[in-house]
Design an enzyme around this catalytic site. Structure first.
Site, PDB file in Angstrom:
ATOM      1  N   GLU A  89      -8.083  -4.324   5.400  1.00  0.00           N
ATOM      2  CA  GLU A  89      -7.956  -4.103   3.963  1.00  0.00           C
ATOM      3  C   GLU A  89      -6.814  -4.917   3.375  1.00  0.00           C
ATOM      4  O   GLU A  89      -6.902  -5.380   2.230  1.00  0.00           O
ATOM      5  CB  GLU A  89      -7.755  -2.605   3.691  1.00  0.00           C
ATOM      6  CG  GLU A  89      -8.980  -1.780   4.051  1.00  0.00           C
ATOM      7  CD  GLU A  89      -8.755  -0.286   3.930  1.00  0.00           C
ATOM      8  OE1 GLU A  89      -8.977   0.250   2.830  1.00  0.00           O
ATOM      9  OE2 GLU A  89      -8.364   0.336   4.939  1.00  0.00           O
ATOM     10  N   LYS A 119       3.258   0.917   3.184  1.00  0.00           N
ATOM     11  CA  LYS A 119       2.825  -0.105   4.134  1.00  0.00           C
ATOM     12  C   LYS A 119       2.922  -1.461   3.441  1.00  0.00           C
ATOM     13  O   LYS A 119       2.632  -1.572   2.245  1.00  0.00           O
ATOM     14  CB  LYS A 119       1.383   0.135   4.582  1.00  0.00           C
ATOM     15  CG  LYS A 119       1.162   1.386   5.393  1.00  0.00           C
ATOM     16  CD  LYS A 119      -0.311   1.507   5.770  1.00  0.00           C
ATOM     17  CE  LYS A 119      -0.604   2.794   6.512  1.00  0.00           C
ATOM     18  NZ  LYS A 119      -2.052   2.934   6.823  1.00  0.00           N
ATOM     19  N   HIS A 145     -17.248   3.507   7.174  1.00  0.00           N
ATOM     20  CA  HIS A 145     -15.800   3.467   7.389  1.00  0.00           C
ATOM     21  C   HIS A 145     -15.380   4.841   7.879  1.00  0.00           C
ATOM     22  O   HIS A 145     -15.415   5.824   7.128  1.00  0.00           O
ATOM     23  CB  HIS A 145     -15.076   3.108   6.087  1.00  0.00           C
ATOM     24  CG  HIS A 145     -13.583   3.098   6.221  1.00  0.00           C
ATOM     25  ND1 HIS A 145     -12.853   1.943   6.312  1.00  0.00           N
ATOM     26  CD2 HIS A 145     -12.677   4.114   6.284  1.00  0.00           C
ATOM     27  CE1 HIS A 145     -11.562   2.237   6.436  1.00  0.00           C
ATOM     28  NE2 HIS A 145     -11.440   3.555   6.424  1.00  0.00           N
ATOM     29  N   LEU A 146     -14.974   4.917   9.147  1.00  0.00           N
ATOM     30  CA  LEU A 146     -14.700   6.200   9.784  1.00  0.00           C
ATOM     31  C   LEU A 146     -13.261   6.243  10.267  1.00  0.00           C
ATOM     32  O   LEU A 146     -12.870   5.513  11.186  1.00  0.00           O
ATOM     33  CB  LEU A 146     -15.643   6.416  10.974  1.00  0.00           C
ATOM     34  CG  LEU A 146     -17.136   6.210  10.701  1.00  0.00           C
ATOM     35  CD1 LEU A 146     -17.930   6.333  11.986  1.00  0.00           C
ATOM     36  CD2 LEU A 146     -17.638   7.196   9.651  1.00  0.00           C
ATOM     37  N   ILE A 200     -11.953   5.385  13.852  1.00  0.00           N
ATOM     38  CA  ILE A 200     -12.967   6.015  14.696  1.00  0.00           C
ATOM     39  C   ILE A 200     -14.115   5.051  14.954  1.00  0.00           C
ATOM     40  O   ILE A 200     -14.574   4.887  16.092  1.00  0.00           O
ATOM     41  CB  ILE A 200     -13.479   7.315  14.052  1.00  0.00           C
ATOM     42  CG1 ILE A 200     -12.354   8.349  13.954  1.00  0.00           C
ATOM     43  CG2 ILE A 200     -14.657   7.887  14.836  1.00  0.00           C
ATOM     44  CD1 ILE A 200     -12.738   9.619  13.196  1.00  0.00           C
ATOM     45  N   GLY A 201     -14.589   4.407  13.908  1.00  0.00           N
ATOM     46  CA  GLY A 201     -15.726   3.501  14.041  1.00  0.00           C
ATOM     47  C   GLY A 201     -15.471   2.347  14.995  1.00  0.00           C
ATOM     48  O   GLY A 201     -16.371   1.902  15.716  1.00  0.00           O
ATOM     49  N   GLU A 202     -14.228   1.872  15.029  1.00  0.00           N
ATOM     50  CA  GLU A 202     -13.893   0.733  15.875  1.00  0.00           C
ATOM     51  C   GLU A 202     -13.558   1.132  17.307  1.00  0.00           C
ATOM     52  O   GLU A 202     -13.540   0.259  18.196  1.00  0.00           O
ATOM     53  CB  GLU A 202     -12.711  -0.031  15.268  1.00  0.00           C
ATOM     54  CG  GLU A 202     -13.021  -0.696  13.943  1.00  0.00           C
ATOM     55  CD  GLU A 202     -11.775  -1.294  13.291  1.00  0.00           C
ATOM     56  OE1 GLU A 202     -10.919  -1.818  14.025  1.00  0.00           O
ATOM     57  OE2 GLU A 202     -11.667  -1.218  12.044  1.00  0.00           O
ATOM     58  N   ASN A 247       0.872  -1.174   0.000  1.00  0.00           N
ATOM     59  CA  ASN A 247       0.000   0.000   0.000  1.00  0.00           C
ATOM     60  C   ASN A 247       0.908   1.223   0.000  1.00  0.00           C
ATOM     61  O   ASN A 247       1.467   1.603   1.026  1.00  0.00           O
ATOM     62  CB  ASN A 247      -0.912  -0.013   1.229  1.00  0.00           C
ATOM     63  CG  ASN A 247      -1.887   1.156   1.249  1.00  0.00           C
ATOM     64  OD1 ASN A 247      -1.796   2.089   0.464  1.00  0.00           O
ATOM     65  ND2 ASN A 247      -2.840   1.106   2.166  1.00  0.00           N
ATOM     66  N   ARG A 270      -2.585  -2.039  -3.556  1.00  0.00           N
ATOM     67  CA  ARG A 270      -3.732  -1.150  -3.446  1.00  0.00           C
ATOM     68  C   ARG A 270      -3.535   0.017  -4.403  1.00  0.00           C
ATOM     69  O   ARG A 270      -2.514   0.695  -4.379  1.00  0.00           O
ATOM     70  CB  ARG A 270      -3.869  -0.608  -2.031  1.00  0.00           C
ATOM     71  CG  ARG A 270      -5.032   0.369  -1.893  1.00  0.00           C
ATOM     72  CD  ARG A 270      -4.845   1.276  -0.706  1.00  0.00           C
ATOM     73  NE  ARG A 270      -5.946   2.242  -0.621  1.00  0.00           N
ATOM     74  CZ  ARG A 270      -5.838   3.461  -0.120  1.00  0.00           C
ATOM     75  NH1 ARG A 270      -4.670   3.884   0.337  1.00  0.00           N
ATOM     76  NH2 ARG A 270      -6.871   4.269  -0.075  1.00  0.00           N
ATOM     77  N   ARG A 326     -10.992  16.922   5.769  1.00  0.00           N
ATOM     78  CA  ARG A 326     -11.788  17.174   4.563  1.00  0.00           C
ATOM     79  C   ARG A 326     -13.189  17.624   4.949  1.00  0.00           C
ATOM     80  O   ARG A 326     -13.791  17.101   5.885  1.00  0.00           O
ATOM     81  CB  ARG A 326     -11.865  15.922   3.693  1.00  0.00           C
ATOM     82  CG  ARG A 326     -10.561  15.572   3.009  1.00  0.00           C
ATOM     83  CD  ARG A 326     -10.667  14.275   2.246  1.00  0.00           C
ATOM     84  NE  ARG A 326      -9.635  13.339   2.673  1.00  0.00           N
ATOM     85  CZ  ARG A 326      -9.639  12.044   2.392  1.00  0.00           C
ATOM     86  NH1 ARG A 326     -10.610  11.516   1.684  1.00  0.00           N
ATOM     87  NH2 ARG A 326      -8.664  11.266   2.831  1.00  0.00           N
ATOM     88  N   HIS A 351     -12.687   3.449  -0.517  1.00  0.00           N
ATOM     89  CA  HIS A 351     -12.694   2.515   0.627  1.00  0.00           C
ATOM     90  C   HIS A 351     -13.382   1.193   0.274  1.00  0.00           C
ATOM     91  O   HIS A 351     -13.900   0.506   1.151  1.00  0.00           O
ATOM     92  CB  HIS A 351     -13.403   3.132   1.844  1.00  0.00           C
ATOM     93  CG  HIS A 351     -12.718   4.318   2.431  1.00  0.00           C
ATOM     94  ND1 HIS A 351     -13.392   5.446   2.831  1.00  0.00           N
ATOM     95  CD2 HIS A 351     -11.407   4.566   2.695  1.00  0.00           C
ATOM     96  CE1 HIS A 351     -12.548   6.339   3.310  1.00  0.00           C
ATOM     97  NE2 HIS A 351     -11.326   5.824   3.235  1.00  0.00           N
TER      98      HIS A 351
END
Length: 393
Positions: free
Chosen positions: A380, A15, A203-204, A327-329, A8, A86, A236, A175
């Protein structure tokens, strides 16, 4: 098939992860960072721990060779059977992962105008890997490919049709690998066949997007021609009035480039709070009474909740809302605040469950009997490895 090396590549980093697709385990992972800067570093993580080494040279090609030598020193190089990459933007050329050849390279290059910040460095990393691993098959996996199942009425903008015909101006979404992975996992958690599910996937992270996934296929998503459209993000803006560009130009004398930079790098949570783009810092500041941090989080969650409700429209029903990404997790507050706006969809928070799910744990955070909201850890890199294996077998 043996192990897949997942790459990535960003503007100043690469990565990587060596993954065994059959067991879905990560053998080794790492990060080459500060590329094209002073003091580039390579960090390698294994079951035995983490080691950080200086890179002798600064560029992407040199970093790729550093990764090659790291794998060789760990006696893992001979286990690499393929390389999965990716790539952010595949335009309308790619509907799925694809094995690399000259035509594929030309198509990725042709998509550079659609992702001028991302595709050039993705292509640079791909070319460096082709040189470092010339005898291995290489597969590209696109952020946009998953969303190529969107119907035309979802992806077209209401602008002159010639802009789409001649220049590809439409909504593409991003995403994709994350949304695809977590909806697959959510179906497993609920014990339902993926083809019979209707999910909204959020996806946050520093970048944020939300997708309606019906039967395992994307039917609508929040990001558009670029990753700027949609939700409030770290730096953003997400959705703004398109005439904001003209207003800022006439009022402040800003150029198109300056306005684009403002909306991409100085807005979102950072711009609203005037403090930080990091959700963790904002939550702490909110508790300390920082009004900007409180407002930023309120706007973030309110906009997210509106998009969740909107994404229920193409689904017809909602089997589950999925929270994923950094954030979501991990943000109990964001999940709680977002669900507080969504009683209309039958989403009722279980505070105890919500409090217990952080740090990569997955599970439901809602009360029994209503529409479930799930926390699902994304992966991912694993999704790229699985798609690479599928292309090559």
């Amino acid at each position: 098939m043996r192990d897949t090396l997942v790459i990535n590549c960003g503007s100043s980093s690469i990565k990587f992860a060596l993954i065994h697709p059959q067991s879905q385990t990560t053998v080794v992972s790492g990060l080459a960072e500060k590329l094209n800067e002073t003091g580039p570093l390579l960090t390698v993580k294994t079951a035995r721990g983490k080691e950080t080494l200086p890179l002798a040279e600064q560029g992407h090609a040199e970093a790729m060779h550093g990764i090659l030598h790291a794998l060789e020193s760990l006696n893992l190089l001979q286990d690499v059977a393929a390389v999965g990459h990716r790539i952010v933007h595949g335009g309308e050329y790619f509907h799925s992962a694809t094995r690399v050849n000259d035509e594929v390279l030309k198509a990725i290059e042709a998509c550079i105008p659609l992702a001028p910040l991302h595709n050039p460095v993705n292509l640079l990393g791909l070319q460096a890997a082709l040189e470092a691993f010339p005898d291995l098959p290489h597969v590209v996996v696109f952020d946009t490919a998953f969303h190529q199942t969107m119907p035309e009425h979802a992806y077209r903008y209401a602008v002159p049709a010639e802009l789409y015909r001649d220049h590809g101006v439409r909504r593409y979404g991003f995403h994709g690998t994350s949304h695809q992975y977590v909806t697959m996992k959510a179906a497993e958690m609920l014990g339902k066949p993926l083809e019979e599910t209707c999910f909204v996937s959020a996806h946050l992270g520093n970048g944020c997007s939300i997708t309606a996934v019906k039967g395992g296929q994307s039917t609508d998503t929040s990001m558009g021609l670029t990753p700027l459209e949609g939700l409030v993000m770290g730096t953003r803006s997400g959705d703004v009035d398109p005439n904001l560009h003209l207003f800022l130009h006439q009022t402040l004398g800003l150029s198109i480039e300056q306005i684009t930079d403002l909306l991409n790098k100085k807005s979102g949570l950072l711009g609203l709070s005037e403090l930080s783009n990091d959700c963790r810092e904002l939550e702490q500041a909110r508790l300390a009474g920082h009004t900007g941090a409180s407002l930023a989080l309120e706007v973030f969650c309110y906009r997210l909740a509106k998009y969740v409700a909107a994404m229920a429209v193409p689904l017809g029903r909602l089997d589950a809302l999925i929270f994923t990404g950094g954030i979501g997790e991990n943000s109990r507050f964001v999940r709680e605040k977002t669900l507080s706006h969504l009683g209309i969809l039958g989403l009722r928070l279980d505070p105890e469950r919500n409090a217990g799910l952080v740090g990569g744990q997955s599970g439901p955070i809602t009360l029994e009997g209503g529409t479930p909201a799930l926390v699902v850890g994304t992966n991912e890199e694993l999704m790229i490895a699985l798609q690479t294996e599928k292309v090559l077998t």
